[in-house]
Design a protein around this motif. Structure first.
Motif, PDB file in Angstrom:
ATOM      1  N   GLN A   1       0.834  -1.205   0.000  1.00  0.00           N
ATOM      2  CA  GLN A   1       0.000   0.000   0.000  1.00  0.00           C
ATOM      3  C   GLN A   1       0.868   1.253   0.000  1.00  0.00           C
ATOM      4  OE1 GLN A   1      -2.566  -0.880   3.378  1.00  0.00           O
ATOM      5  NE2 GLN A   1      -4.255  -1.370   2.000  1.00  0.00           N
ATOM      6  N   ALA A   2       1.975   1.220   0.715  1.00  0.00           N
ATOM      7  CA  ALA A   2       2.881   2.367   0.754  1.00  0.00           C
ATOM      8  C   ALA A   2       3.524   2.599  -0.607  1.00  0.00           C
ATOM      9  CB  ALA A   2       3.952   2.168   1.827  1.00  0.00           C
ATOM     10  N   VAL A   3       3.933   1.526  -1.284  1.00  0.00           N
ATOM     11  CA  VAL A   3       4.510   1.661  -2.623  1.00  0.00           C
ATOM     12  C   VAL A   3       3.452   2.208  -3.588  1.00  0.00           C
ATOM     13  CG1 VAL A   3       5.513   0.434  -4.599  1.00  0.00           C
ATOM     14  CG2 VAL A   3       6.248  -0.127  -2.277  1.00  0.00           C
ATOM     15  N   SER A   4       2.234   1.687  -3.500  1.00  0.00           N
ATOM     16  CA  SER A   4       1.148   2.176  -4.353  1.00  0.00           C
ATOM     17  C   SER A   4       0.915   3.668  -4.149  1.00  0.00           C
ATOM     18  CB  SER A   4      -0.160   1.428  -4.055  1.00  0.00           C
ATOM     19  OG  SER A   4      -0.076   0.083  -4.398  1.00  0.00           O
ATOM     20  N   ALA A   5       0.816   4.070  -2.899  1.00  0.00           N
ATOM     21  CA  ALA A   5       0.560   5.490  -2.584  1.00  0.00           C
ATOM     22  C   ALA A   5       1.700   6.386  -3.059  1.00  0.00           C
ATOM     23  CB  ALA A   5       0.333   5.654  -1.086  1.00  0.00           C
ATOM     24  N   ALA A   6       2.940   5.954  -2.852  1.00  0.00           N
ATOM     25  CA  ALA A   6       4.091   6.752  -3.276  1.00  0.00           C
ATOM     26  C   ALA A   6       4.144   6.862  -4.798  1.00  0.00           C
ATOM     27  CB  ALA A   6       5.382   6.142  -2.739  1.00  0.00           C
ATOM     28  N   ALA A   7       3.871   5.769  -5.490  1.00  0.00           N
ATOM     29  CA  ALA A   7       3.898   5.782  -6.955  1.00  0.00           C
ATOM     30  C   ALA A   7       2.811   6.699  -7.503  1.00  0.00           C
ATOM     31  CB  ALA A   7       3.743   4.365  -7.501  1.00  0.00           C
ATOM     32  N   LYS A   8       1.600   6.605  -6.963  1.00  0.00           N
ATOM     33  CA  LYS A   8       0.505   7.463  -7.419  1.00  0.00           C
ATOM     34  C   LYS A   8       0.812   8.933  -7.164  1.00  0.00           C
ATOM     35  CE  LYS A   8      -3.338   4.267  -6.686  1.00  0.00           C
ATOM     36  NZ  LYS A   8      -4.583   4.053  -5.922  1.00  0.00           N
TER      37      LYS A   8
ATOM     38  N   ALA B   1       9.688   7.091 -13.659  1.00  0.00           N
ATOM     39  CA  ALA B   1      10.048   6.142 -12.602  1.00  0.00           C
ATOM     40  C   ALA B   1       8.828   5.785 -11.753  1.00  0.00           C
ATOM     41  CB  ALA B   1      11.149   6.729 -11.724  1.00  0.00           C
ATOM     42  N   HIS B   2       8.001   6.777 -11.453  1.00  0.00           N
ATOM     43  CA  HIS B   2       6.788   6.515 -10.674  1.00  0.00           C
ATOM     44  C   HIS B   2       5.778   5.698 -11.480  1.00  0.00           C
ATOM     45  CE1 HIS B   2       8.386   9.667  -8.000  1.00  0.00           C
ATOM     46  NE2 HIS B   2       7.757   8.947  -7.082  1.00  0.00           N
ATOM     47  N   LEU B   3       5.696   5.949 -12.778  1.00  0.00           N
ATOM     48  CA  LEU B   3       4.806   5.169 -13.628  1.00  0.00           C
ATOM     49  C   LEU B   3       5.234   3.704 -13.650  1.00  0.00           C
ATOM     50  CD1 LEU B   3       2.537   4.798 -15.689  1.00  0.00           C
ATOM     51  CD2 LEU B   3       4.103   5.678 -17.459  1.00  0.00           C
ATOM     52  N   ILE B   4       6.509   3.452 -13.797  1.00  0.00           N
ATOM     53  CA  ILE B   4       7.005   2.067 -13.795  1.00  0.00           C
ATOM     54  C   ILE B   4       6.740   1.411 -12.440  1.00  0.00           C
ATOM     55  CG2 ILE B   4       9.096   0.634 -13.916  1.00  0.00           C
ATOM     56  CD1 ILE B   4      10.080   2.676 -16.076  1.00  0.00           C
ATOM     57  N   ALA B   5       6.926   2.157 -11.357  1.00  0.00           N
ATOM     58  CA  ALA B   5       6.624   1.621 -10.022  1.00  0.00           C
ATOM     59  C   ALA B   5       5.143   1.300  -9.898  1.00  0.00           C
ATOM     60  CB  ALA B   5       7.059   2.609  -8.943  1.00  0.00           C
ATOM     61  N   LEU B   6       4.286   2.179 -10.416  1.00  0.00           N
ATOM     62  CA  LEU B   6       2.844   1.962 -10.375  1.00  0.00           C
ATOM     63  C   LEU B   6       2.460   0.694 -11.138  1.00  0.00           C
ATOM     64  CD1 LEU B   6       0.173   3.397  -9.497  1.00  0.00           C
ATOM     65  CD2 LEU B   6       0.155   4.423 -11.765  1.00  0.00           C
ATOM     66  N   ILE B   7       3.022   0.526 -12.313  1.00  0.00           N
ATOM     67  CA  ILE B   7       2.742  -0.672 -13.117  1.00  0.00           C
ATOM     68  C   ILE B   7       3.240  -1.920 -12.394  1.00  0.00           C
ATOM     69  CG2 ILE B   7       3.247  -1.866 -15.287  1.00  0.00           C
ATOM     70  CD1 ILE B   7       3.637   1.030 -16.507  1.00  0.00           C
TER      71      ILE B   7
END
Length: 148
Positions: free
Chosen positions: A17-24, A120-126
């Motif tokens: 959830q933390a990775v999702s929130a940071a990426a978004k 970088a955030h888009l790749i993390a989100l994917i």
């Protein structure tokens, strides 16, 4: 369909959830983030994530036509702009690693529309939605079902 298990370690859940929130947050485009997560979830056949992210997209006011045609975005003409198309192509390339890597042409097209940080955030989100998809599909969590 009933879930195989609802067990998911709280630490794993919280970290994802933390990775999702940071990426978004770092990506900075909530509507496009939802389109990306929906497209990955379509490819991975994750009903739980599709149900969730379609609802979130509607709540953000994403145009119904974009949601309806997402599975055929490449053929949908001007429904999606070039920036959205680049993000969706990258989503497919990262989600379905057919050749074992993301093609340079796909990456370069995305890089034309997103600065290095947003890319970088888009790749993390994917990456993280693919992780969520696998967690939900492997446990057979149904749409609207309790994920934990």
């Amino acid at each position: 369909m009933t879930a195989r298990t609802h067990r998911l370690d709280a630490g794993v859940r919280d970290a994802m959830q933390a990775v999702s929130a940071a990426a978004k947050k770092g990506f900075g485009d909530a509507a496009l983030a939802e389109l990306v997560m929906i497209r990955a979830s379509q490819l991975n056949r994750c009903a739980f994530c599709l149900d969730m992210h379609l609802g979130l997209a509607r709540g953000l006011g994403v145009e119904g036509r974009k949601l309806d045609l997402l599975d055929a975005w490449e053929e949908a003409g001007e429904v999606y702009d070039e920036r959205e198309r680049a993000a969706l192509a990258l989503t497919e390339a990262v989600t379905v690693l057919t050749d074992g890597f993301v093609p340079d042409t796909v990456y370069e097209a995305a890089a034309k529309h997103f600065d290095e940080a947003r890319l970088a955030h888009l790749i993390a989100l994917i990456t993280v939605i693919n992780g969520w998809n696998r967690l939900m599909v492997s446990r057979r969590i149904p749409p609207g079902g309790a994920p934990w």
